[in-house]
Design a protein around this motif. Structure first.
Motif, PDB file in Angstrom:
ATOM      1  N   ILE A  35      38.150 -39.277 -11.266  1.00  0.00           N
ATOM      2  CA  ILE A  35      38.104 -39.512 -12.782  1.00  0.00           C
ATOM      3  C   ILE A  35      36.729 -39.425 -13.027  1.00  0.00           C
ATOM      4  N   ARG A  36      35.912 -40.239 -12.346  1.00  0.00           N
ATOM      5  CA  ARG A  36      34.225 -40.454 -12.807  1.00  0.00           C
ATOM      6  C   ARG A  36      33.815 -39.058 -12.753  1.00  0.00           C
ATOM      7  N   SER A  37      33.981 -38.320 -11.719  1.00  0.00           N
ATOM      8  CA  SER A  37      33.377 -37.090 -11.669  1.00  0.00           C
ATOM      9  C   SER A  37      34.027 -36.187 -12.651  1.00  0.00           C
ATOM     10  N   ALA A  38      35.057 -36.191 -12.716  1.00  0.00           N
ATOM     11  CA  ALA A  38      35.970 -35.111 -13.977  1.00  0.00           C
ATOM     12  C   ALA A  38      35.096 -35.671 -15.464  1.00  0.00           C
ATOM     13  N   CYS A  39      34.652 -36.852 -15.394  1.00  0.00           N
ATOM     14  CA  CYS A  39      34.182 -37.120 -16.874  1.00  0.00           C
ATOM     15  C   CYS A  39      32.660 -36.759 -16.940  1.00  0.00           C
ATOM     16  N   TRP A  40      32.017 -36.775 -15.863  1.00  0.00           N
ATOM     17  CA  TRP A  40      30.612 -36.459 -15.832  1.00  0.00           C
ATOM     18  C   TRP A  40      30.535 -34.969 -16.081  1.00  0.00           C
ATOM     19  N   GLN A  41      31.578 -34.108 -15.667  1.00  0.00           N
ATOM     20  CA  GLN A  41      31.545 -32.727 -15.766  1.00  0.00           C
ATOM     21  C   GLN A  41      31.904 -32.416 -17.245  1.00  0.00           C
ATOM     22  N   GLU A  65      44.066 -39.786 -18.764  1.00  0.00           N
ATOM     23  CA  GLU A  65      45.585 -39.682 -18.472  1.00  0.00           C
ATOM     24  C   GLU A  65      45.967 -38.615 -17.521  1.00  0.00           C
ATOM     25  N   ASP A  66      45.329 -37.336 -17.656  1.00  0.00           N
ATOM     26  CA  ASP A  66      45.480 -36.068 -16.999  1.00  0.00           C
ATOM     27  C   ASP A  66      45.393 -36.431 -15.417  1.00  0.00           C
ATOM     28  N   HIS A  67      44.402 -37.002 -14.904  1.00  0.00           N
ATOM     29  CA  HIS A  67      44.136 -37.256 -13.560  1.00  0.00           C
ATOM     30  C   HIS A  67      45.318 -38.337 -13.192  1.00  0.00           C
ATOM     31  N   LEU A  68      45.395 -39.325 -13.756  1.00  0.00           N
ATOM     32  CA  LEU A  68      46.713 -40.202 -13.603  1.00  0.00           C
ATOM     33  C   LEU A  68      47.916 -39.772 -13.082  1.00  0.00           C
ATOM     34  N   ARG A  69      48.287 -38.761 -14.160  1.00  0.00           N
ATOM     35  CA  ARG A  69      49.606 -38.084 -14.146  1.00  0.00           C
ATOM     36  C   ARG A  69      49.458 -37.295 -12.741  1.00  0.00           C
ATOM     37  N   ARG A  70      48.414 -36.366 -12.779  1.00  0.00           N
ATOM     38  CA  ARG A  70      48.531 -35.407 -11.540  1.00  0.00           C
ATOM     39  C   ARG A  70      48.522 -35.883 -10.109  1.00  0.00           C
ATOM     40  N   TYR A  71      47.467 -37.179 -10.053  1.00  0.00           N
ATOM     41  CA  TYR A  71      47.521 -37.459  -8.742  1.00  0.00           C
ATOM     42  C   TYR A  71      47.957 -38.695  -8.498  1.00  0.00           C
ATOM     43  N   PHE A  72      47.883 -39.761  -9.415  1.00  0.00           N
ATOM     44  CA  PHE A  72      48.287 -41.127  -9.008  1.00  0.00           C
ATOM     45  C   PHE A  72      49.801 -41.491  -9.161  1.00  0.00           C
ATOM     46  N   SER A 120      36.068 -42.382 -25.812  1.00  0.00           N
ATOM     47  CA  SER A 120      36.356 -41.106 -26.752  1.00  0.00           C
ATOM     48  C   SER A 120      37.607 -40.526 -26.321  1.00  0.00           C
ATOM     49  N   GLY A 121      38.306 -39.878 -27.167  1.00  0.00           N
ATOM     50  CA  GLY A 121      39.589 -39.219 -26.857  1.00  0.00           C
ATOM     51  C   GLY A 121      39.724 -38.254 -25.924  1.00  0.00           C
ATOM     52  N   LYS A 122      38.644 -37.566 -25.509  1.00  0.00           N
ATOM     53  CA  LYS A 122      38.061 -36.553 -24.503  1.00  0.00           C
ATOM     54  C   LYS A 122      38.785 -37.298 -23.074  1.00  0.00           C
ATOM     55  N   VAL A 123      37.774 -38.577 -22.899  1.00  0.00           N
ATOM     56  CA  VAL A 123      37.541 -39.114 -21.791  1.00  0.00           C
ATOM     57  C   VAL A 123      38.998 -39.739 -21.719  1.00  0.00           C
ATOM     58  N   GLU A 124      39.598 -40.344 -22.875  1.00  0.00           N
ATOM     59  CA  GLU A 124      41.117 -40.631 -22.322  1.00  0.00           C
ATOM     60  C   GLU A 124      41.852 -39.761 -21.967  1.00  0.00           C
ATOM     61  N   SER A 125      41.884 -38.484 -22.411  1.00  0.00           N
ATOM     62  CA  SER A 125      42.820 -37.356 -22.122  1.00  0.00           C
ATOM     63  C   SER A 125      42.342 -36.958 -20.546  1.00  0.00           C
ATOM     64  N   ARG A 184      50.712 -40.719  -2.783  1.00  0.00           N
ATOM     65  CA  ARG A 184      49.540 -40.614  -3.820  1.00  0.00           C
ATOM     66  C   ARG A 184      48.091 -41.044  -3.069  1.00  0.00           C
ATOM     67  N   PRO A 185      46.959 -40.673  -3.470  1.00  0.00           N
ATOM     68  CA  PRO A 185      45.785 -41.232  -2.927  1.00  0.00           C
ATOM     69  C   PRO A 185      45.643 -42.816  -3.399  1.00  0.00           C
ATOM     70  N   SER A 186      44.807 -43.345  -2.820  1.00  0.00           N
ATOM     71  CA  SER A 186      44.440 -44.641  -3.231  1.00  0.00           C
ATOM     72  C   SER A 186      43.726 -44.747  -4.429  1.00  0.00           C
ATOM     73  N   LEU A 187      43.910 -45.689  -5.149  1.00  0.00           N
ATOM     74  CA  LEU A 187      43.489 -46.065  -6.776  1.00  0.00           C
ATOM     75  C   LEU A 187      41.948 -45.813  -6.427  1.00  0.00           C
ATOM     76  N   SER A 188      41.334 -46.386  -5.567  1.00  0.00           N
ATOM     77  CA  SER A 188      39.672 -46.005  -5.596  1.00  0.00           C
ATOM     78  C   SER A 188      39.327 -44.543  -5.596  1.00  0.00           C
ATOM     79  N   ARG A 189      40.162 -43.774  -4.737  1.00  0.00           N
ATOM     80  CA  ARG A 189      39.802 -42.368  -4.733  1.00  0.00           C
ATOM     81  C   ARG A 189      40.143 -41.661  -5.927  1.00  0.00           C
ATOM     82  N   VAL A 190      41.262 -42.080  -6.699  1.00  0.00           N
ATOM     83  CA  VAL A 190      41.484 -41.321  -8.167  1.00  0.00           C
ATOM     84  C   VAL A 190      40.573 -41.935  -9.227  1.00  0.00           C
ATOM     85  N   VAL A 191      39.786 -43.101  -8.968  1.00  0.00           N
ATOM     86  CA  VAL A 191      38.950 -43.708  -9.792  1.00  0.00           C
ATOM     87  C   VAL A 191      37.656 -42.769  -9.496  1.00  0.00           C
ATOM     88  N   ILE A 192      37.319 -42.290  -8.353  1.00  0.00           N
ATOM     89  CA  ILE A 192      36.264 -41.480  -8.108  1.00  0.00           C
ATOM     90  C   ILE A 192      36.420 -39.920  -8.610  1.00  0.00           C
TER      91      ILE A 192
END
Length: 127
Positions: free
Chosen positions: A121-127, A99-106, A91-96, A111-119
């Motif tokens: 993003i996953r957490s933010a999507c569940w919220q 995108e927001d987390h990649l810009r802000r953190y990665f 969905s567009g919400k998940v896409e945003s 920057r943190p490791s990519l696996s940390r950023v994925v974690i």
């Protein structure tokens, strides 16, 4: 060898190869019988399988495609596999959020490791 087909309007529409023209010539009588719904197509299908060197399923797929496209030879041109361009799976919400987390953190010098950023993003999507 390629040829340009002309529409009824006299405009060049689609370039098709000799192989597609050969397939269409073999299948057009079957398409006409399919559209009329008369008689059995079995012997014609078997002949087309032998002549074109493809499976029965492929012959049926081509017959239906030719019928849908009004018998145009270009209907038998190879099609690109996979999803059409522009198809989205999220969905567009998940896409945003992604995108927001990649810009802000990665996308930073430190920057943190990519696996940390994925974690994250996953957490933010569940919220």
């Amino acid at each position: 060898m390629w040829q340009i087909l002309m529409d009824d309007d006299g405009e060049a529409s689609v370039a098709v190869g000799a192989e597609e023209a050969r397939r269409a010539a073999a299948l057009r009588p079957l398409v006409q019988a399919y559209l009329k719904g008369t008689g059995s197509l079995e012997s014609g299908i078997n002949d087309a399988v032998w002549e074109l060197g493809v499976s029965r399923a492929t012959v049926w797929r081509w017959i239906k495609r030719l019928a849908e496209e009004g018998g145009r030879t270009s209907a038998l041109a190879p099609r690109k596999r996979g999803r059409p361009a522009g198809t989205t799976l999220i969905s567009g919400k998940v896409e945003s959020v992604i995108e927001d987390h990649l810009r802000r953190y990665f996308l930073r010098r430190e920057r943190p490791s990519l696996s940390r950023v994925v974690i994250e993003i996953r957490s933010a999507c569940w919220q």
